[in-house]
Motif scaffolding. Structure first.
Motif, short mmCIF file in Angstrom:
data_model
loop_
_atom_site.label_atom_id
_atom_site.label_comp_id
_atom_site.label_asym_id
_atom_site.label_seq_id
_atom_site.Cartn_x
_atom_site.Cartn_y
_atom_site.Cartn_z
N GLU A 1 0.86 -1.19 0.00
CA GLU A 1 0.00 0.00 0.00
C GLU A 1 0.89 1.23 0.00
OE1 GLU A 1 -3.51 0.39 -0.14
OE2 GLU A 1 -3.18 -1.65 -0.88
N ARG A 2 0.66 2.14 -0.92
CA ARG A 2 1.45 3.36 -1.03
C ARG A 2 0.51 4.56 -1.12
NH1 ARG A 2 6.86 3.11 -3.04
NH2 ARG A 2 7.77 1.14 -2.32
N PRO A 3 0.97 5.75 -0.74
CA PRO A 3 0.14 6.95 -0.93
C PRO A 3 -0.09 7.21 -2.42
CG PRO A 3 1.98 7.39 0.57
CD PRO A 3 2.25 6.06 -0.06
N VAL A 4 -1.28 7.67 -2.76
CA VAL A 4 -1.54 8.09 -4.13
C VAL A 4 -0.72 9.35 -4.39
CG1 VAL A 4 -3.29 8.99 -5.71
CG2 VAL A 4 -3.84 7.07 -4.21
N PRO A 5 0.09 9.37 -5.45
CA PRO A 5 0.94 10.54 -5.69
C PRO A 5 0.13 11.77 -6.10
CG PRO A 5 1.15 8.98 -7.50
CD PRO A 5 0.31 8.31 -6.45
N THR A 6 0.69 12.92 -5.84
CA THR A 6 0.06 14.19 -6.21
C THR A 6 0.78 14.78 -7.41
OG1 THR A 6 -0.56 14.63 -3.91
CG2 THR A 6 -0.53 16.52 -5.41
N PRO A 7 0.06 15.14 -8.48
CA PRO A 7 0.76 15.67 -9.66
C PRO A 7 1.36 17.03 -9.38
CG PRO A 7 -1.63 15.85 -9.93
CD PRO A 7 -1.40 15.06 -8.67
N GLY A 8 2.61 17.19 -9.83
CA GLY A 8 3.27 18.47 -9.74
C GLY A 8 3.05 19.27 -11.00
N ALA A 9 3.77 20.37 -11.12
CA ALA A 9 3.63 21.24 -12.29
C ALA A 9 3.90 20.46 -13.58
CB ALA A 9 4.58 22.42 -12.19
N GLY A 10 2.97 20.58 -14.52
CA GLY A 10 3.14 19.93 -15.81
C GLY A 10 2.92 18.44 -15.81
N GLN A 11 2.36 17.91 -14.73
CA GLN A 11 2.16 16.46 -14.64
C GLN A 11 0.68 16.08 -14.70
OE1 GLN A 11 4.27 15.40 -10.96
NE2 GLN A 11 5.97 14.62 -12.19
N VAL A 12 0.45 14.82 -15.08
CA VAL A 12 -0.88 14.25 -15.15
C VAL A 12 -0.91 13.03 -14.21
CG1 VAL A 12 -2.57 13.12 -16.65
CG2 VAL A 12 -1.13 14.97 -17.55
N LEU A 13 -1.93 12.95 -13.36
CA LEU A 13 -2.13 11.75 -12.55
C LEU A 13 -3.09 10.84 -13.30
CD1 LEU A 13 -1.64 10.19 -9.87
CD2 LEU A 13 -3.74 11.27 -9.02
N ILE A 14 -2.65 9.61 -13.55
CA ILE A 14 -3.45 8.67 -14.32
C ILE A 14 -3.96 7.56 -13.41
CG2 ILE A 14 -3.41 6.99 -16.22
CD1 ILE A 14 -1.18 8.68 -17.49
N LYS A 15 -5.25 7.31 -13.47
CA LYS A 15 -5.83 6.11 -12.85
C LYS A 15 -5.55 4.97 -13.80
CE LYS A 15 -10.07 4.34 -10.71
NZ LYS A 15 -9.96 2.97 -11.24
N VAL A 16 -4.67 4.08 -13.41
CA VAL A 16 -4.11 3.09 -14.32
C VAL A 16 -5.13 1.99 -14.61
CG1 VAL A 16 -2.27 1.41 -14.66
CG2 VAL A 16 -1.78 3.59 -13.54
N ALA A 17 -5.32 1.70 -15.89
CA ALA A 17 -6.13 0.56 -16.33
C ALA A 17 -5.23 -0.61 -16.71
CB ALA A 17 -7.01 0.95 -17.51
N ALA A 18 -4.07 -0.31 -17.27
CA ALA A 18 -3.12 -1.34 -17.69
C ALA A 18 -1.72 -0.76 -17.73
CB ALA A 18 -3.52 -1.91 -19.05
N ALA A 19 -0.74 -1.63 -17.56
CA ALA A 19 0.67 -1.20 -17.58
C ALA A 19 1.49 -2.19 -18.39
CB ALA A 19 1.23 -1.10 -16.16
N GLY A 20 2.35 -1.69 -19.25
CA GLY A 20 3.21 -2.56 -20.04
C GLY A 20 4.38 -3.08 -19.22
N VAL A 21 4.82 -4.29 -19.53
CA VAL A 21 5.99 -4.90 -18.89
C VAL A 21 7.11 -4.91 -19.93
CG1 VAL A 21 6.92 -7.00 -17.83
CG2 VAL A 21 4.53 -6.33 -17.42
N ASN A 22 8.29 -4.43 -19.52
CA ASN A 22 9.40 -4.28 -20.46
C ASN A 22 10.70 -4.80 -19.86
OD1 ASN A 22 8.21 -2.52 -22.77
ND2 ASN A 22 7.52 -1.50 -20.91
N ARG A 23 11.65 -5.10 -20.73
CA ARG A 23 12.97 -5.59 -20.27
C ARG A 23 13.64 -4.66 -19.26
NH1 ARG A 23 14.37 -10.98 -20.91
NH2 ARG A 23 13.48 -11.71 -22.89
#
Length: 334
Positions: free
Chosen positions: A26-48
């Motif tokens: 469990e982590r705190p929900v981050p707060t967007p700073g200047a020029g940032q977007v907070l996204i409610k994640v639906a899916a995340a890619g897995v990469n090398r």
């Protein structure tokens, strides 16, 4: 306006090691700073790079989330000061500096793109890291043009399936390498003129035969090691070798005489450390040239498998078998 929760489930890296060090917290929900977007994640890619980070070999940039995850799709949940391109509720996909394996993630606005209506979240999550990487390295650094020959190694990786399709869609003649007959068949179905099983055949000889001794114009390589010399021998005059990884080692011996005689360009890049403005420029190019090909069905987002967020360790185990064809994606329950 929807009230955001105070905490979220995220996948943390507890120590360094195998997939088992990926643990839900469990982590705190981050707060967007200047020029940032907070996204409610639906899916995340897995990469090398996520695998390398888990092993302690690819740390997050200073000042950014130490959670793994370099690309997500979802809906805009909140906007930081000065972020005006999107509104809360918009469907977006984004390249991240980290933090994608979570229910909420921060993205820089320039690296965030709208998702066309017909593209589902799982597919959209598989676009940013691979499409940004391929576009920048193959078409900007490698300057691949219609009618030229293109060789991509690891043809069934997330990078590979994207590179084959984009190059073919834009008029290049594609050769791909892969590690089995099944994978080679998949490469051909995606648009490669020839696929080489590197476990059985020398790709240098195949390149010579396919190009009537001329060689290829651009090579995208993530292997490094002894492939570098073999790549150089496979390039045509004025050819371009672009390295984006070094699974077989980053230190090599190069015959510079061959480079000089053929007037070759050896280059490479890594995306994560690049400034936001650079990533934003790549995002705009991908949004203008590549995403419309996906929306039109001319380029497919190839999904190998999906796993729930809580099963991130299983997703990493799947990646490390190297049996996957296309992208592995984590899905987040509503």
């Amino acid at each position: 306006m929807t009230t955001l929760p105070e905490t979220m489930t995220a996948i943390a890296i507890q120590g360094k090691g195998g997939p088992e060090v990926l643990v839900a917290e469990e982590r705190p929900v981050p707060t967007p700073g200047a020029g940032q977007v907070l996204i409610k994640v639906a899916a995340a890619g897995v990469n090398r790079p996520d695998v390398l980070q888990r092993k302690g070999l690819y740390p997050a940039p200073k000042g950014h989330s130490e959670l793994p995850g370099l690309e997500v799709s979802g809906t805009v949940a909140a906007l930081g000061e000065g972020a005006t391109r999107f509104k809360v509720g918009d469907r977006v996909m984004a390249l991240l500096n980290g933090g994608g394996y979570a229910e909420f993630a921060l993205a820089e606005e320039p690296g965030t793109l709208p998702i066309p209506t017909d593209i589902p979240f799982a597919s959209a999550a598989a676009i940013p890291e691979t499409f940004f990487t391929v576009w920048h390295n193959v078409f900007e650094r490698g300057a691949l043009k219609s009618g030229e020959w293109f060789l991509v190694h690891g043809g069934t990786s997330g990078i590979g399936v994207t590179a084959i399709q984009l190059a073919a869609a834009l008029g290049a003649k594609v050769i791909a390498t892969a590690g089995s007959a099944e994978k080679c068949e998949a490469c051909v179905k995606l648009g490669a003129r020839r696929a080489v099983d590197y476990t059985a055949v020398d790709f240098v000889e195949v390149v010579k035969a396919e190009t009537e001794g001329r060689g290829v114009d651009v090579i995208l390589d993530m292997v490094g090691g002894d492939y570098v010399d073999r790549n150089i021998r496979s390039l045509a005059d004025d050819g371009r070798l672009v390295n984006i990884g070094y699974q077989s080692g980053s230190k090599v011996t190069v015959d510079m005489m061959r480079v000089m005689l053929k007037r070759l360009t050896l280059t490479g890049s890594t995306l994560r450390i690049r400034p936001t403005a650079v990533k934003g420029a790549i995002a705009r190019a991908v949004g203008a040239h590549a995403v419309p090909l996906v929306a039109a069905g001319k380029v497919k987002v190839v999904i190998d498998s999906t796993f729930p967020l809580a099963k991130a360790a299983d997703a990493h185990a799947r990646m490390e078998t190297s049996q996957h064809i296309g992208k592995i994606v984590l899905t987040v329950a509503e």
